[in-house]
Motif scaffolding. Structure first.
Motif, PDB file in Angstrom:
ATOM      1  N   LEU A   1      58.825  53.796  47.355  1.00  0.00           N
ATOM      2  CA  LEU A   1      58.841  54.377  46.007  1.00  0.00           C
ATOM      3  C   LEU A   1      59.436  55.786  46.032  1.00  0.00           C
ATOM      4  CD1 LEU A   1      57.985  54.041  43.032  1.00  0.00           C
ATOM      5  CD2 LEU A   1      55.783  55.054  43.644  1.00  0.00           C
ATOM      6  N   GLU A   2      60.442  56.014  45.173  1.00  0.00           N
ATOM      7  CA  GLU A   2      61.148  57.303  45.151  1.00  0.00           C
ATOM      8  C   GLU A   2      60.990  58.043  43.822  1.00  0.00           C
ATOM      9  OE1 GLU A   2      65.185  56.382  45.996  1.00  0.00           O
ATOM     10  OE2 GLU A   2      64.812  55.817  48.098  1.00  0.00           O
ATOM     11  N   THR A   3      60.878  57.280  42.725  1.00  0.00           N
ATOM     12  CA  THR A   3      60.867  57.894  41.396  1.00  0.00           C
ATOM     13  C   THR A   3      59.688  57.389  40.565  1.00  0.00           C
ATOM     14  OG1 THR A   3      63.293  58.041  41.410  1.00  0.00           O
ATOM     15  CG2 THR A   3      62.192  58.286  39.282  1.00  0.00           C
ATOM     16  N   LEU A   4      59.025  58.337  39.891  1.00  0.00           N
ATOM     17  CA  LEU A   4      57.904  58.008  39.011  1.00  0.00           C
ATOM     18  C   LEU A   4      58.107  58.681  37.661  1.00  0.00           C
ATOM     19  CD1 LEU A   4      54.999  56.985  38.337  1.00  0.00           C
ATOM     20  CD2 LEU A   4      54.156  59.121  39.351  1.00  0.00           C
ATOM     21  N   THR A   5      58.084  57.888  36.595  1.00  0.00           N
ATOM     22  CA  THR A   5      58.181  58.419  35.235  1.00  0.00           C
ATOM     23  C   THR A   5      57.010  57.875  34.423  1.00  0.00           C
ATOM     24  OG1 THR A   5      60.598  58.506  35.346  1.00  0.00           O
ATOM     25  CG2 THR A   5      59.583  58.610  33.163  1.00  0.00           C
ATOM     26  N   VAL A   6      56.237  58.774  33.873  1.00  0.00           N
ATOM     27  CA  VAL A   6      55.054  58.396  33.094  1.00  0.00           C
ATOM     28  C   VAL A   6      55.274  58.822  31.649  1.00  0.00           C
ATOM     29  CG1 VAL A   6      52.564  58.665  32.828  1.00  0.00           C
ATOM     30  CG2 VAL A   6      53.586  58.672  35.119  1.00  0.00           C
TER      31      VAL A   6
ATOM     32  N   ASN B   1      57.844  62.649  37.199  1.00  0.00           N
ATOM     33  CA  ASN B   1      57.940  63.153  35.833  1.00  0.00           C
ATOM     34  C   ASN B   1      56.668  62.787  35.071  1.00  0.00           C
ATOM     35  OD1 ASN B   1      60.921  63.965  35.884  1.00  0.00           O
ATOM     36  ND2 ASN B   1      61.026  61.817  36.515  1.00  0.00           N
ATOM     37  N   LEU B   2      55.846  63.805  34.793  1.00  0.00           N
ATOM     38  CA  LEU B   2      54.581  63.585  34.094  1.00  0.00           C
ATOM     39  C   LEU B   2      54.628  64.211  32.700  1.00  0.00           C
ATOM     40  CD1 LEU B   2      51.972  64.351  36.913  1.00  0.00           C
ATOM     41  CD2 LEU B   2      53.013  62.160  36.311  1.00  0.00           C
ATOM     42  N   PRO B   3      54.037  63.574  31.702  1.00  0.00           N
ATOM     43  CA  PRO B   3      54.019  64.131  30.343  1.00  0.00           C
ATOM     44  C   PRO B   3      52.945  65.220  30.193  1.00  0.00           C
ATOM     45  CG  PRO B   3      52.782  62.106  30.377  1.00  0.00           C
ATOM     46  CD  PRO B   3      53.363  62.268  31.767  1.00  0.00           C
TER      47      PRO B   3
ATOM     48  N   CYS C   1      53.500  46.505  47.704  1.00  0.00           N
ATOM     49  CA  CYS C   1      54.639  46.971  46.898  1.00  0.00           C
ATOM     50  C   CYS C   1      55.636  47.732  47.775  1.00  0.00           C
ATOM     51  CB  CYS C   1      54.144  47.846  45.766  1.00  0.00           C
ATOM     52  SG  CYS C   1      53.192  49.290  46.288  1.00  0.00           S
ATOM     53  N   GLU C   2      55.893  47.251  48.963  1.00  0.00           N
ATOM     54  CA  GLU C   2      56.732  47.965  49.924  1.00  0.00           C
ATOM     55  C   GLU C   2      58.190  48.095  49.478  1.00  0.00           C
ATOM     56  OE1 GLU C   2      56.286  46.260  53.749  1.00  0.00           O
ATOM     57  OE2 GLU C   2      54.178  46.822  53.954  1.00  0.00           O
ATOM     58  N   ALA C   3      58.659  47.194  48.592  1.00  0.00           N
ATOM     59  CA  ALA C   3      60.052  47.231  48.160  1.00  0.00           C
ATOM     60  C   ALA C   3      60.255  47.998  46.857  1.00  0.00           C
ATOM     61  CB  ALA C   3      60.579  45.808  48.005  1.00  0.00           C
ATOM     62  N   LEU C   4      59.169  48.403  46.232  1.00  0.00           N
ATOM     63  CA  LEU C   4      59.241  49.086  44.936  1.00  0.00           C
ATOM     64  C   LEU C   4      59.842  50.485  45.096  1.00  0.00           C
ATOM     65  CD1 LEU C   4      58.430  48.780  41.932  1.00  0.00           C
ATOM     66  CD2 LEU C   4      56.242  49.840  42.538  1.00  0.00           C
ATOM     67  N   LYS C   5      60.937  50.773  44.342  1.00  0.00           N
ATOM     68  CA  LYS C   5      61.604  52.067  44.468  1.00  0.00           C
ATOM     69  C   LYS C   5      61.437  52.972  43.246  1.00  0.00           C
ATOM     70  CE  LYS C   5      65.181  50.837  47.805  1.00  0.00           C
ATOM     71  NZ  LYS C   5      66.632  50.902  48.119  1.00  0.00           N
ATOM     72  N   SER C   6      61.154  52.378  42.111  1.00  0.00           N
ATOM     73  CA  SER C   6      61.042  53.173  40.888  1.00  0.00           C
ATOM     74  C   SER C   6      59.956  52.610  39.980  1.00  0.00           C
ATOM     75  CB  SER C   6      62.380  53.192  40.154  1.00  0.00           C
ATOM     76  OG  SER C   6      62.287  53.919  38.948  1.00  0.00           O
ATOM     77  N   ILE C   7      59.218  53.516  39.327  1.00  0.00           N
ATOM     78  CA  ILE C   7      58.177  53.115  38.380  1.00  0.00           C
ATOM     79  C   ILE C   7      58.375  53.882  37.078  1.00  0.00           C
ATOM     80  CG2 ILE C   7      55.709  53.141  37.862  1.00  0.00           C
ATOM     81  CD1 ILE C   7      55.135  52.921  40.818  1.00  0.00           C
ATOM     82  N   SER C   8      58.326  53.148  35.969  1.00  0.00           N
ATOM     83  CA  SER C   8      58.386  53.764  34.647  1.00  0.00           C
ATOM     84  C   SER C   8      57.259  53.149  33.820  1.00  0.00           C
ATOM     85  CB  SER C   8      59.741  53.490  33.987  1.00  0.00           C
ATOM     86  OG  SER C   8      59.797  54.109  32.715  1.00  0.00           O
ATOM     87  N   LEU C   9      56.275  53.952  33.503  1.00  0.00           N
ATOM     88  CA  LEU C   9      55.091  53.473  32.795  1.00  0.00           C
ATOM     89  C   LEU C   9      55.206  53.746  31.299  1.00  0.00           C
ATOM     90  CD1 LEU C   9      52.319  54.630  35.301  1.00  0.00           C
ATOM     91  CD2 LEU C   9      53.406  52.385  35.125  1.00  0.00           C
ATOM     92  N   SER C  10      54.796  52.784  30.494  1.00  0.00           N
ATOM     93  CA  SER C  10      54.901  52.898  29.037  1.00  0.00           C
ATOM     94  C   SER C  10      53.773  53.742  28.457  1.00  0.00           C
ATOM     95  CB  SER C  10      54.881  51.511  28.397  1.00  0.00           C
ATOM     96  OG  SER C  10      53.588  50.935  28.544  1.00  0.00           O
TER      97      SER C  10
ATOM     98  N   GLY D   1      53.454  68.542  36.598  1.00  0.00           N
ATOM     99  CA  GLY D   1      53.341  68.224  35.180  1.00  0.00           C
ATOM    100  C   GLY D   1      53.182  69.465  34.331  1.00  0.00           C
ATOM    101  N   ASN D   2      52.230  69.429  33.430  1.00  0.00           N
ATOM    102  CA  ASN D   2      52.008  70.532  32.493  1.00  0.00           C
ATOM    103  C   ASN D   2      51.081  71.594  33.088  1.00  0.00           C
ATOM    104  OD1 ASN D   2      52.150  71.953  30.032  1.00  0.00           O
ATOM    105  ND2 ASN D   2      50.289  70.963  29.285  1.00  0.00           N
ATOM    106  N   GLY D   3      51.459  72.129  34.243  1.00  0.00           N
ATOM    107  CA  GLY D   3      50.661  73.181  34.870  1.00  0.00           C
ATOM    108  C   GLY D   3      49.374  72.711  35.487  1.00  0.00           C
ATOM    109  N   ASN D   4      49.337  71.444  35.955  1.00  0.00           N
ATOM    110  CA  ASN D   4      48.145  70.918  36.617  1.00  0.00           C
ATOM    111  C   ASN D   4      48.053  71.474  38.040  1.00  0.00           C
ATOM    112  OD1 ASN D   4      46.840  68.393  35.032  1.00  0.00           O
ATOM    113  ND2 ASN D   4      49.031  68.529  34.609  1.00  0.00           N
TER     114      ASN D   4
END
Length: 338
Positions: free
Chosen positions: A27-32, A54-56, A1-10, A94-97
């Protein structure tokens, strides 16, 4: 996944697996999305450009090394190492992890800041051989497995009311741990939770105050009288706790103790288990060589293999409570007819 720059998980993604995105160097951005609870070991390891994470609030378990080698972790580690205040040496996400504490030189006692809500596995591995005590506030609601494992000098710890479970391997190998105070309603104790805690002798559900440690003359007389009365009313050696022994007094809410949970706790002398306890895992108290008094209720429906092997209580013939027609004791019956 060398070209992957952003991930947004459902929201349908509940766990992120071991090494799932390891080595995604662009990879630069992660949204969960809310719904994910667990991020496993090395999930984003060596994602060198990953900085925006960004973690929930639902994420309550982050395994060791999950973000090692990311830009975010490298930057956070550098700031923690150079921090002047101890509270800034705790790396949370995240939430204080809490995933890492970076100790200052000579630190032996810790007081966790209010920003910490969850303690992850391996968070204290950099100071495992130095820390003697840890103060935990009620803001902490989860202590994950392996959180304090291998902390060889940890002597005592108080778990706040917010903690209701002691997970697997939490205190595994804490060879100097003598005292555990649990202020909350502990419902489960996981496998290997206190394995090898050879000096553990006191488990209490209330704080031990300084003025309670030494008997006052007038109190001692009353205490002696109560002890005498208790001894006179004992039905059998296995049914009552001996009053002159240090006691492990577990939460009334406790329903399950896992395999090897207290194996090798050679300083435990007496234990008082919850009347709600249903499960005692295999080898649970194996080689607790000083353990000679156990009090338990009748709700127990499962006792694992060799749960009490190597204890004085189990090896004592007086513990046997099933008699033949001639009145000779030949078997041991506990819990719900086990």
């Amino acid at each position: 996944c060398e070209a992957l720059k952003s991930i947004s998980l459902s929201a349908s993604v509940t766990e992120i697996g071991v090494s799932a995105f390891e080595g995604c160097k662009e990879l630069e951005t992660l949204t969960v999305a809310k719904g994910t609870t667990t991020i496993h070991e090395n999930a984003f390891k060596d994602c060198e450009k990953l900085k925006d994470i960004n973690l929930p609030t639902t994420v309550n378990q982050i395994a060791k090394g999950a973000f090692d080698g990311t830009a975010w972790f490298t930057d956070s580690l550098s700031k923690a190492k150079n921090a002047e205040k101890d509270e800034d040496r705790y790396i949370t996400i995240g939430n204080g992890n809490l995933i890492k504490y970076v100790p200052a030189k000579g630190v032996t006692d810790l007081e966790l800041p209010y920003s910490v809500k969850i303690i992850s596995a391996g968070a204290f591995e950099d100071c495992a051989k130095d820390i003697k005590s840890i103060s935990i506030d009620n803001t902490v609601n989860t202590i994950n497995g392996y959180a304090f494992a291998g902390m060889e000098k940890l002597e005592s710890i108080t778990l706040p009311r917010s903690i209701t479970a002691i997970n697997e391997h939490t205190f595994d190998g804490c060879k100097s741990l003598t005292t555990l105070i649990t202020l909350g309603d502990i419902e489960t104790i996981g496998e290997y939770a206190f394995n090898g805690c050879e000096k553990l002798s006191v488990v209490s559900t209330k704080e031990i105050k300084d003025d309670e440690k030494d008997d006052k003359p007038e109190d001692k007389k009353t205490a002696d009288a109560k002890d005498t009365k208790a001894e006179e009313t004992e039905d059998s050696a296995d049914a009552e706790i001996k009053k002159d022994l240090p006691t492990a007094d577990f939460s009334d809410a406790l329903v399950s103790i896992g395999d090897y949970a207290f194996a090798g706790c050679k300083s435990l002398q007496s234990i008082e288990l919850s009347d709600k306890l249903t499960t005692i895992g295999s080898y649970c108290f194996e080689d607790c060589s000083a353990l000679e008094a156990i009090k338990m209720g009748e709700a127990i429906t499962y006792v694992g293999l060799k749960a009490f092997d190597g204890t004085k209580w189990f090896d004592n013939e007086e513990t046997l409570n099933v008699k033949d027609e001639f009145g000779n004791a030949y078997a041991l019956l506990i819990g719900d007819g086990i």
